[in-house]
Design a protein around this motif. Structure first.
Motif, PDB file in Angstrom:
ATOM      1  N   THR A   6       0.812  -1.210   0.000  1.00 48.38           N
ATOM      2  CA  THR A   6       0.000   0.000   0.000  1.00 48.38           C
ATOM      3  C   THR A   6       0.846   1.261   0.000  1.00 48.38           C
ATOM      4  O   THR A   6       0.302   2.368  -0.116  1.00 48.38           O
ATOM      5  CB  THR A   6      -0.910   0.016   1.247  1.00 48.38           C
ATOM      6  N   GLY A   7       2.192   1.128   0.147  1.00 49.34           N
ATOM      7  CA  GLY A   7       3.066   2.294   0.160  1.00 49.34           C
ATOM      8  C   GLY A   7       3.449   2.743   1.546  1.00 49.34           C
ATOM      9  O   GLY A   7       4.221   3.699   1.692  1.00 49.34           O
ATOM     10  N   PHE A   8       2.926   2.112   2.608  1.00 52.27           N
ATOM     11  CA  PHE A   8       3.269   2.484   3.969  1.00 52.27           C
ATOM     12  C   PHE A   8       4.529   1.745   4.406  1.00 52.27           C
ATOM     13  O   PHE A   8       4.794   0.617   3.995  1.00 52.27           O
ATOM     14  CB  PHE A   8       2.109   2.157   4.919  1.00 52.27           C
ATOM     15  N   GLN A   9       5.281   2.390   5.281  1.00 51.09           N
ATOM     16  CA  GLN A   9       6.506   1.814   5.821  1.00 51.09           C
ATOM     17  C   GLN A   9       6.330   1.615   7.316  1.00 51.09           C
ATOM     18  O   GLN A   9       5.692   2.432   7.999  1.00 51.09           O
ATOM     19  CB  GLN A   9       7.702   2.735   5.547  1.00 51.09           C
ATOM     20  N   GLU A  10       6.915   0.538   7.832  1.00 49.87           N
ATOM     21  CA  GLU A  10       6.756   0.197   9.238  1.00 49.87           C
ATOM     22  C   GLU A  10       7.510   1.197  10.107  1.00 49.87           C
ATOM     23  O   GLU A  10       8.661   1.545   9.834  1.00 49.87           O
ATOM     24  CB  GLU A  10       7.263  -1.218   9.491  1.00 49.87           C
ATOM     25  N   ALA A  11       6.817   1.670  11.185  1.00 51.60           N
ATOM     26  CA  ALA A  11       7.429   2.642  12.097  1.00 51.60           C
ATOM     27  C   ALA A  11       7.570   2.083  13.500  1.00 51.60           C
ATOM     28  O   ALA A  11       7.950   2.826  14.416  1.00 51.60           O
ATOM     29  CB  ALA A  11       6.591   3.918  12.144  1.00 51.60           C
ATOM     30  N   GLY A  12       7.290   0.804  13.731  1.00 47.52           N
ATOM     31  CA  GLY A  12       7.441   0.182  15.039  1.00 47.52           C
ATOM     32  C   GLY A  12       6.157   0.200  15.848  1.00 47.52           C
ATOM     33  O   GLY A  12       5.296   1.084  15.679  1.00 47.52           O
ATOM     34  N   ASP A  13       6.021  -0.808  16.749  1.00 43.84           N
ATOM     35  CA  ASP A  13       4.853  -0.935  17.635  1.00 43.84           C
ATOM     36  C   ASP A  13       3.532  -1.005  16.864  1.00 43.84           C
ATOM     37  O   ASP A  13       2.489  -0.491  17.295  1.00 43.84           O
ATOM     38  CB  ASP A  13       4.795   0.223  18.640  1.00 43.84           C
TER      39      ASP A  13
END
Length: 750
Positions: free
Chosen positions: A692-699
């Motif tokens: 979807t174009g989102f990147q993981e930022a944690g938690d």
């Protein structure tokens, strides 16, 4: 059961017509027999012969009555009785009073066993005749038949035809004969009185021979039916409904037998012509001669009536009557009644005699004016009205019947309609020359020729024979025309009416469950419920066109009043201005309701999933056919938070990915978001989120900013992406090249 009456081969000829041709039947004690046939078939003549009221007439055959038979006869025509109502009715107690006098005389001479035995026999006869309660029962019968105590002293010469019949019925019930002959006893009776008469005759211990056109009465009372047709009496088991079924089967069987006989005659004639042997030919000729004695049965070409109606919009309002008020000097007839009639409505107007049903119908037709100052009767556009009143039957005096019917249909069709109602010779006759029954049938023929979609009918089955009533009933059932009809014919009401309105005491009430609901007093308390809330009795929906026309009319009147400042006080002016604002608002709402719903302001398509939004409200809602995504966007930082809402259990991962991509596209390109974040609270995997174009930022949080989105979608030239070497491109050409690359990757732009 003891035999009370026997007819054997009774024949009666009147002029050139055979009224009776070999009539034969028996009647036993306690038996209740219905006598049916068309008007003029001879039912009244047969009853008067049995009652020995025909005088010196030439008959053949035998009419045998049991010795000592007590016979009662209620005639259809006006009787020659003289005296008061009480005296004429009390004459039916002559037998009981004679027994009472004999008892009093026998009481004075109880000195031996023979006289004691005679006294016991008289006592049994007196009790069997209902002697102890005879006078009280007669008073009850008079009351139920419409005679109040104040009427007891009335001279019978002042009674109407219907009152004569009711008085004769009260006298016959008081007499309690062994055999009671009734000729149309339910004529001029309202529904409640008919119900009481039906129950009384069903419980009556006397034998009964009942000539009637009332199908409900015949079905409820009779256990056997006699049909008088062409001078021949034919017996059938059961009441009227069973008789109709049996006679229909018999007629169909006769037609089949006639067809078989005709086919066999043709076959034998062909065999005779082809047969060379003389003996065989003579044998076939004898068989053919025997078949030649059979009477051919003709199949009727047309037996039903049809009533056409111009088409109207379904559920549209055809008639709107409000504030109908009618009074008489002694009491109110109709008190502020309202009636709305919609397309397809078939309303039966019922109630006791004299309550104002005909007057209410005359108000709807415009013959009589309502006494309420705000009364109105409105017909919608396209409505064609036909009126069948109780007196003229819709016919105009002085003009031939055929000419009046030919105004609506061709002359051959007019003659066919008159033949269907049994008036083939009435084409050139004037309505005033017809009898009551003939005029009623001619009115039915005229009604069938009228192309109307709104019918107002007053006693349509009165003076009609059963055959014509059934044809009329079928026509009313099959037509698309709406109608209001006044009737006391229970079978007709049950078969035709979709709504039942009762008028009593000046109030117009609607009843649930048809005629049975009227008898039970089950009021329809919420007549304006939608059809889905009451499957048995659907209620029509409100017509928005009629409401809009009413608003326009009221607005025009209000504006005219406000146009002259000298006609109104300050208080009235303020009131009218407030009302005008309300009218304008209501009118605007109804005009807005006519417009189709507006399309959404913004739209994006990702992999076949359409995402739309209007961009208003907080949060901003992105909708698709499967779910919604909410965007909480901070106005200062331009940081947005996405959250999935109303997702269905069957939402597939690829559809959810497309939904988030479409929401992100609209958020960045339309609403100016700088950064989007969402929490992984769905069933998507990490790979799905990355798509979807989102990147993981944690938690469990995922983030996407504008720069990443622009590079991903090719809106800016990424590092290392060089222009083609074949030729140099200016900036607009480069943008078109980027767009083609995006199209190859499956992207769909705004």
């Amino acid at each position: 059961m003891a035999e009370l009456l026997r007819l054997t081969g009774v024949q009666l000829r009147r002029g050139a017509q055979d009224v009776l041709r070999g009539a034969s039947f028996t009647l036993s004690s306690g038996e209740k027999v219905g006598l049916v046939g068309r008007n003029g078939a001879g039912k009244t003549t047969l009853l008067s012969l049995i009652a020995d009221r025909q005088g010196q007439v030439t008959t053949e055959g035998q009419i045998l009555r049991a010795p000592g038979l007590r016979l009662g006869y209620v005639e259809q025509s006006t009787s020659a009785w003289r005296g008061t109502v009480w005296e004429v009715a009390g004459a039916g107690l002559a037998y009981v009073r004679g027994l009472e006098a004999a008892l009093r005389e026998a009481e004075a001479h109880l000195d031996d066993d023979a006289r004691l035995l005679h006294y016991g026999e008289l006592t049994a006869l007196f009790e069997g005749a209902g002697g102890y309660e005879a006078e009280a029962a007669m008073q009850s019968h008079l009351s139920r038949l419409g005679f109040a105590r104040a009427d007891y002293a009335r001279d019978v010469t002042t009674l109407s035809g219907g009152e004569w019949v009711r008085l004769g019925l009260a006298r016959a019930l008081a007499e309690r004969p062994d055999l009671l002959l009734l000729d149309e006893p339910s004529s001029y009776l309202d529904l409640p009185t008919k119900g009481w008469v039906t129950e009384t005759l069903a419980r009556l211990p006397s034998a009964l021979l009942l000539a009637s056109h009332d199908r409900a009465l015949l079905d409820a009372v009779c256990t056997r039916t006699l049909e008088l047709k062409d001078g021949v009496v034919t017996g059938y088991r059961g009441g009227y409904s069973r008789y109709r079924a049996q006679s229909s089967h018999a007629a169909a069987r006769a037609v089949r037998q006639g067809d078989r006989a005709a086919h066999e005659k043709r076959t034998l004639a062909a065999r005779i012509r082809a047969q060379p042997t003389l003996s065989t030919r003579r044998s076939l000729e004898r068989r053919l001669s025997r078949l030649g004695e059979t009477t051919p049965v003709e199949t009727p070409k047309e037996t039903s009536l049809t009533l056409s109606a111009p088409p109207v919009k379904p559920n549209s309002l055809l008639l709107d009557a409000r504030h109908l008020t009618l009074t008489q000097p002694e009491r109110p007839l109709v008190n502020d009644a309202s009636l709305r009639l919609y397309a397809g409505d078939k309303v039966a107007l019922v109630g006791p005699n004299g309550v104002g049903k005909t007057s209410l119908l005359q108000t709807l037709t415009g013959e009589r004016e309502s006494e309420h100052p705000e009364a109105s009767v409105r017909l919608s556009r396209g409505v064609r009205l036909a009126v069948y009143d109780q007196h003229s039957r819709g016919l105009e005096d002085g003009v031939s019947v055929g000419e009046q019917i030919s105004r609506n249909v061709s002359e051959p069709r007019a003659r066919s309609l008159l033949a269907l109602v049994g008036l083939a010779d009435a084409f050139d006759r004037a309505p005033e020359s017809l009898s009551g029954g003939e005029r009623a049938r001619a009115g039915v023929a005229l009604l069938m020729a009228t192309d109307a979609n709104l019918l107002l009918l007053d006693e349509p089955s009165e003076h009609l024979d059963i055959e014509t009533v059934e044809k009329l009933q079928t026509a009313l059932q099959d037509t698309d025309a709406a109608m209001v009809f006044v009737s006391h014919d229970a079978a007709l009401i049950d078969a035709v009416a979709t709504r039942v309105l009762g008028l009593d005491g000046g109030r117009l009430n609607e009843y649930r469950g048809g005629l049975a609901g009227y008898y039970a007093g089950t009021l329809r308390l919420e007549p304006d419920l939608p059809a889905a809330s009451d499957p048995d009795e659907p209620t029509p929906v409100t017509d928005p066109e009629a409401e809009l026309v009413a608003l326009e009319d009221e607005t025009a009147v209000t504006e005219d009043l406000l146009a002259d400042p000298l006609r109104l006080t300050e208080r009235d002016r303020a009131r009218l201005e407030r009302r005008l604002r309300e009218l304008v608002h209501s009118r605007s709402e109804r005009y807005d309701a006519r417009l189709s719903a507006p399309l959404p302001r913004y739209r994006a398509v990702e992999s076949g999933v359409e995402v739309t939004t209007n961009g208003d409200g907080r949060p901003i809602i992105f909708s698709s056919s499967a779910a919604q995504v909410l965007l909480y966007l901070d106005a200062d930082s331009r940081i947005g938070h996405l959250r999935l809402r109303d997702a269905r259990d069957c939402l597939l991962p690829w559809a959810e990915r497309a939904l988030f991509r479409g929401a992100a596209r609209l958020a960045f390109e339309v609403f100016g978001a700088h950064t989007l974040q969402l929490q992984r609270d769905t069933n998507l995997s990490a790979t799905d989120f990355e798509a979807t174009g989102f990147q993981e930022a944690g938690d469990g949080w995922w983030v996407q900013d504008r720069d990443h989105y622009a590079r991903r979608e090719g809106l800016v030239r990424p590092v290392g992406l060089r222009r083609p070497k074949a030729r140099r491109l200016n900036y607009p050409q480069w943008r078109r090249w980027v767009a083609r690359r995006r199209q190859k990757k499956g992207k769909v732009a705004l």
